[in-house]
Write an enzyme that holds these catalytic residues in place. Structure first.
Site, PDB file in Angstrom:
ATOM      1  N   GLU B  57     -16.923 -40.378  22.846  1.00 55.13           N
ATOM      2  CA  GLU B  57     -15.268 -39.811  23.415  1.00 55.13           C
ATOM      3  C   GLU B  57     -14.255 -40.754  22.924  1.00 55.13           C
ATOM      4  O   GLU B  57     -13.245 -40.568  22.423  1.00 55.13           O
ATOM      5  CB  GLU B  57     -15.211 -39.475  24.751  1.00 55.13           C
ATOM      6  CG  GLU B  57     -16.151 -38.151  24.959  1.00 55.13           C
ATOM      7  CD  GLU B  57     -17.446 -38.350  25.486  1.00 55.13           C
ATOM      8  OE1 GLU B  57     -17.819 -39.529  25.633  1.00 55.13           O
ATOM      9  OE2 GLU B  57     -17.945 -37.433  25.957  1.00 55.13           O
ATOM     10  N   PHE B 119     -20.350 -33.481  40.815  1.00 57.40           N
ATOM     11  CA  PHE B 119     -21.068 -33.957  39.417  1.00 57.40           C
ATOM     12  C   PHE B 119     -20.140 -34.001  38.342  1.00 57.40           C
ATOM     13  O   PHE B 119     -19.189 -32.997  38.134  1.00 57.40           O
ATOM     14  CB  PHE B 119     -22.298 -32.994  39.286  1.00 57.40           C
ATOM     15  CG  PHE B 119     -22.977 -33.205  37.800  1.00 57.40           C
ATOM     16  CD1 PHE B 119     -23.487 -34.616  37.708  1.00 57.40           C
ATOM     17  CD2 PHE B 119     -23.003 -32.529  36.687  1.00 57.40           C
ATOM     18  CE1 PHE B 119     -24.236 -35.019  36.677  1.00 57.40           C
ATOM     19  CE2 PHE B 119     -23.514 -33.054  35.495  1.00 57.40           C
ATOM     20  CZ  PHE B 119     -24.062 -34.286  35.501  1.00 57.40           C
ATOM     21  N   GLN B 120     -20.051 -35.146  37.808  1.00 55.80           N
ATOM     22  CA  GLN B 120     -19.352 -35.447  36.599  1.00 55.80           C
ATOM     23  C   GLN B 120     -17.942 -35.020  36.985  1.00 55.80           C
ATOM     24  O   GLN B 120     -16.959 -34.703  36.119  1.00 55.80           O
ATOM     25  CB  GLN B 120     -19.585 -34.448  35.170  1.00 55.80           C
ATOM     26  CG  GLN B 120     -20.998 -35.003  34.803  1.00 55.80           C
ATOM     27  CD  GLN B 120     -21.035 -34.639  33.311  1.00 55.80           C
ATOM     28  OE1 GLN B 120     -20.735 -33.375  32.864  1.00 55.80           O
ATOM     29  NE2 GLN B 120     -21.735 -35.340  32.564  1.00 55.80           N
ATOM     30  N   LYS B 169     -12.429 -26.356  35.465  1.00 59.64           N
ATOM     31  CA  LYS B 169     -13.163 -25.324  34.710  1.00 59.64           C
ATOM     32  C   LYS B 169     -12.927 -23.737  35.293  1.00 59.64           C
ATOM     33  O   LYS B 169     -12.745 -22.783  34.447  1.00 59.64           O
ATOM     34  CB  LYS B 169     -14.570 -25.428  35.121  1.00 59.64           C
ATOM     35  CG  LYS B 169     -15.503 -24.799  34.196  1.00 59.64           C
ATOM     36  CD  LYS B 169     -16.961 -25.146  34.229  1.00 59.64           C
ATOM     37  CE  LYS B 169     -17.894 -24.380  33.213  1.00 59.64           C
ATOM     38  NZ  LYS B 169     -19.398 -24.849  33.574  1.00 59.64           N
ATOM     39  N   MET B 488     -12.871 -64.598  14.856  1.00 63.03           N
ATOM     40  CA  MET B 488     -11.949 -65.172  15.905  1.00 63.03           C
ATOM     41  C   MET B 488     -12.056 -65.694  16.958  1.00 63.03           C
ATOM     42  O   MET B 488     -11.512 -66.782  17.335  1.00 63.03           O
ATOM     43  CB  MET B 488     -10.693 -63.896  15.948  1.00 63.03           C
ATOM     44  CG  MET B 488      -9.406 -64.265  16.153  1.00 63.03           C
ATOM     45  SD  MET B 488      -8.708 -65.415  14.995  1.00 63.03           S
ATOM     46  CE  MET B 488      -7.707 -64.017  13.869  1.00 63.03           C
TER      47      MET B 488
END
Lengths: 176, 591
Positions: B57, B119-120, B169, B488
């Site tokens: 993502e 969940f999630q 949802k 760097m």
């Protein structure tokens, strides 16, 4: 080559009272508080309540302190939050009234109890609850006035204090 | 619900798709999951909006940023709840720092489960609040269309930025009314785009009287659209004054022009930094006096009057006190500046300007970007010079970078004559930005040459996106300057930490040629100077994703450099300069 002198040259810490009109929506207070904590600004006092039910607007009063440059930053940062309608620096914009309410619980008997009641009278604090051994006083005024009253009660059986934080409004006919 | 509303009643998922179409969205970047399945189902049943499946993502956000920056449109992202949203956080913070317009839709668990540690589940609006311009949780399907349109308005107006819309949802399944974009303006958000003309007059007066003027230009000019870059170029040429740009502003003014002094700041050119230090009137347009630019703030351009043009009032007087603040959109302000300059018949002080240019040319003659050209080993600067030669004359080249030495060298050595062709993570400094950003740019410009100038450490942070490039036949080129160090980090350890290279050497690197092959792309390698041109030519010729493993000098450092805590006139020009006392103690704490 010079331009006009900047008002932000001073490094003195100033106390400012800022009034903000915001949409009363979930998370709006978290946005304001998160801005202060995330950018390291001070909050001395913060109050919020809905003031226009039809337009679902809330008014937030913040007392903060910083250099003129920091205060300017705070106002600019508040101004760019999407749910913020208006930001007013009452300290800069002219005379304003500032009030705070405290509930002060004092327990005791005898001479101390009488003295507490007498001082409450002097400070124009109201008794909003009383038992044989305790009082709850309600006092409204400037912050320092509340501080002095609470300081005196400390000697007379102070149990606890609950303060609202500062609400403020400009003097005169103008609105926010 | 009224009969009229019933007729236009749609599911939340269909409202999302319809709103995206009405906003002119053609492509979204995303990754499915349980809490966004209804939206993915609606996506499956239509053909107007193309979905690019990324492999992480974070990459969806960077790809959307690349798409947005190369087109000027809003980038759109779709992720699921919980880990989908938390993975998106880095990309959101990146877009916030660099002011990139993004709308990110995230799935959320059903409204009755919110707060139950389902969940999630995560508190997406809570987590993303400080790393977005604004965010929303939509609990009522009837507010969904309005919120989506408002999100696009907020993302692209004023100072652009990322906006998250968290959609539970059950709201995606529920049926509700649709509203058009025109019917969905935010109640309070109206950024000022037109400047206060009195302030512009004041600025023009100061500019005309200036003896040692400079334009200091940032990404705000690019965000204001190509017309702003044209107006800037017109105004700078009209005045004959020197112009420098920030890392974010590269391309806002043509790099091939004599009046351009190169990039300024920590790894900016000698002439740009000394001109900033010595100027008497500075016009900052769409830049924010970032610490990479100013160096030691208390010694930053000590004798100048500063004019600051910005669309974001909170950028003004944040780090550096300015004398003439002008709030407005860069294009509007430049238009007014040009008009007033002409109307008042302003002329630059020719004698003073000639003297100023003479001074600048003296600084420019130091040739601060020169490096040791040895035939024995590929210098990273040489590789980029050859790349520059190979792409010169083409205007369909889009360059992205990862973060580190290679990023600074790319900024110093590659030519940017137009806006929107350069995409780099400036504010947040996100390693792993470049490959997905190049993918986003390539999606927007399928026939263009999109090159991610990378380091071997950064590229591994989002290397999985090679699979995305292959899936959609996006011929992105990954140009790795491989020195086997986090360059760097190693440079700072050499200059500031006694050469103790703590954890900055990569002991186990993949074979990048085989890695390209494993993904189904093309791998090329150059280990000797004589191979550089052939590898670059082959990279450009192949119409498939390519990884180039350019094996460069391991010890090369990026110069010029203003060490932390130093002022613009205290630059290190090269490895021969004394580095022992490069940084004062109070500078050590600076990043």
């Amino acid at each position: 080559m010079t331009a006009r002198p900047s008002p932000f040259a001073s490094t003195a810490i100033e106390r400012h009272t800022i009034s903000i009109l915001v949409d009363n929506e979930p998370g709006v207070l978290a946005r304001v508080i998160g801005l202060f904590s995330g950018r390291g600004y001070n909050i001395e006092s913060l109050t919020v309540a809905e003031v226009d039910r039809d337009a679902t607007l809330s008014r937030v009063t913040i007392v903060t302190s910083g250099t003129p440059m920091i205060i300017e930053q705070i106002k600019a940062q508040l101004g760019r939050l999407v749910p913020v309608h208006r930001v007013h620096d009452l300290t800069l914009e002219g005379p304003f009234v500032e009030r705070e309410t405290a509930l002060v619980k004092v327990a005791g008997t005898g001479e101390k109890r009488v003295e507490a009641l007498r001082l409450a009278d002097v400070f124009k604090a109201r008794v909003v609850d009383a038992t044989i051994t305790s009082f709850v006083f309600e006092i409204t005024g400037q912050g320092e006035e509340l501080d002095r009253f609470i300081g005196l009660m400390a000697e007379l059986g102070l149990v606890g204090v609950s303060r609202t934080g500062v609400v403020a409004m400009s003097r005169g006919p103008g609105g926010i | 619900m009224s009969a009229a509303t019933n007729e236009t009643s749609l599911t939340g998922a269909d409202i999302v798709l319809k709103a995206l179409r009405d906003q002119g969205v053609e492509v979204i970047f995303g990754y499915p999951g349980g809490a966004v399945l209804p939206i993915y189902d609606a996506l499956f049943q239509q053909n107007d909006i193309r979905h690019i499946l990324v492999r992480h993502e974070q990459a969806a956000l960077h790809a959307a940023e690349g798409y947005a920056r190369s087109t000027g449109k809003v980038g759109v992202v779709l992720v699921t709840s919980g880990p989908g949203a938390t993975n998106a956080v880095t990309g959101l913070a990146d877009a916030l720092m660099d002011s990139i317009p993004i709308v990110c839709l995230s799935g959320q668990v059903a409204t009755h489960l919110i707060g139950n540690d389902a969940f999630q589940e995560c508190d997406t609006t809570g987590i993303t609040r400080p790393c977005t311009k604004h965010n929303y949780l939509v609990k009522d399907v009837n507010n969904l269309a309005r919120t989506l349109h408002e999100a696009f308005y907020v993302a692209k107006n004023g100072r652009p930025g990322p906006v998250v819309i968290d959609i539970p949802k059950d709201v995606q399944f529920a049926e509700g009314a649709y509203r058009s974009p025109a019917d969905s303006m935010p109640k309070s958000y109206r950024p000022q785009v037109k400047p206060d003309l009195n302030r512009v007059e004041e600025a023009i007066d100061l500019l005309a009287k200036a003896k040692r003027p400079i334009f200091y230009v940032g990404g705000g000019v690019i965000n204001a659209g190509p017309v702003a870059s044209q107006l800037l170029t017109q105004f700078v040429r009209m005045t004959g004054y020197p112009c420098t740009t920030t890392l974010m502003g590269l391309g806002a003014y043509p790099a091939s022009d004599r009046q351009w002094l190169g990039m300024l700041g920590m790894h900016g050119t000698y002439e740009a930094n000394l001109a900033m230090h010595g100027c008497d009137v500075m016009v900052c347009i769409g830049a924010r006096f970032d610490d990479r630019v100013t160096g030691k703030v208390s010694e930053f351009s000590p004798n100048s009057v500063k004019i600051h043009v910005d669309i974001d009032p909170s950028s003004i007087n944040k780090n550096v006190r300015v004398d003439v603040p002008i709030i407005g959109d860069a294009a509007h302000v430049l238009e007014d500046m040009i008009r007033i300059w002409k109307a008042r018949g302003k002329q630059p002080d020719k004698a003073a300007l000639a003297e100023w240019w003479e001074q600048i040319e003296f600084w420019r003659a130091r040739d601060c970007l020169r490096y040791d050209k040895t035939p024995k080993i590929i210098k990273p600067q040489y590789a980029l010079e050859r790349l520059r030669a190979a792409i010169s004359g083409r205007d369909d080249v889009y360059i992205t970078t990862e973060v580190g030495q290679h990023q600074m060298w790319a900024a110093q050595f590659l030519p940017f004559d137009k806006p929107n062709h350069w995409m780099t993570s400036g504010g947040l400094g996100t390693m792993g930005y470049g490959l997905p950003a190049a993918i986003g740019a390539q999606v927007a410009h399928p026939d263009a040459l999109c090159i991610d100038v990378a380091g071997e450490a950064s590229i591994l942070m989002n290397i999985q996106e090679m699979a995305t490039a292959l899936q959609y036949r996006l011929p992105v080129k990954v140009f790795i300057l491989n020195n086997q160090y986090m360059g760097m980090v190693r440079q700072w350890q050499e200059l500031l930490h006694g050469g103790r290279y703590s954890e900055s050497y990569s002991e186990a690197l993949p074979d990048f040629v085989k890695l390209a092959d494993a993904f189904g792309g093309v791998g090329l390698r150059a280990t000797e100077v004589s191979q550089v041109d052939d590898v670059i030519a082959e990279m450009i010729k192949v119409k498939r994703p390519v990884i180039v493993d350019m094996c460069v000098d391991q010890k090369e450092n990026c110069f010029p450099m203003i060490p932390g805590g130093r002022a613009h006139n205290e630059m290190l020009l090269g490895p021969d300069e004394k580095v022992e006392n490069a940084t004062p103690e109070d500078g050590m704490v600076l990043v």
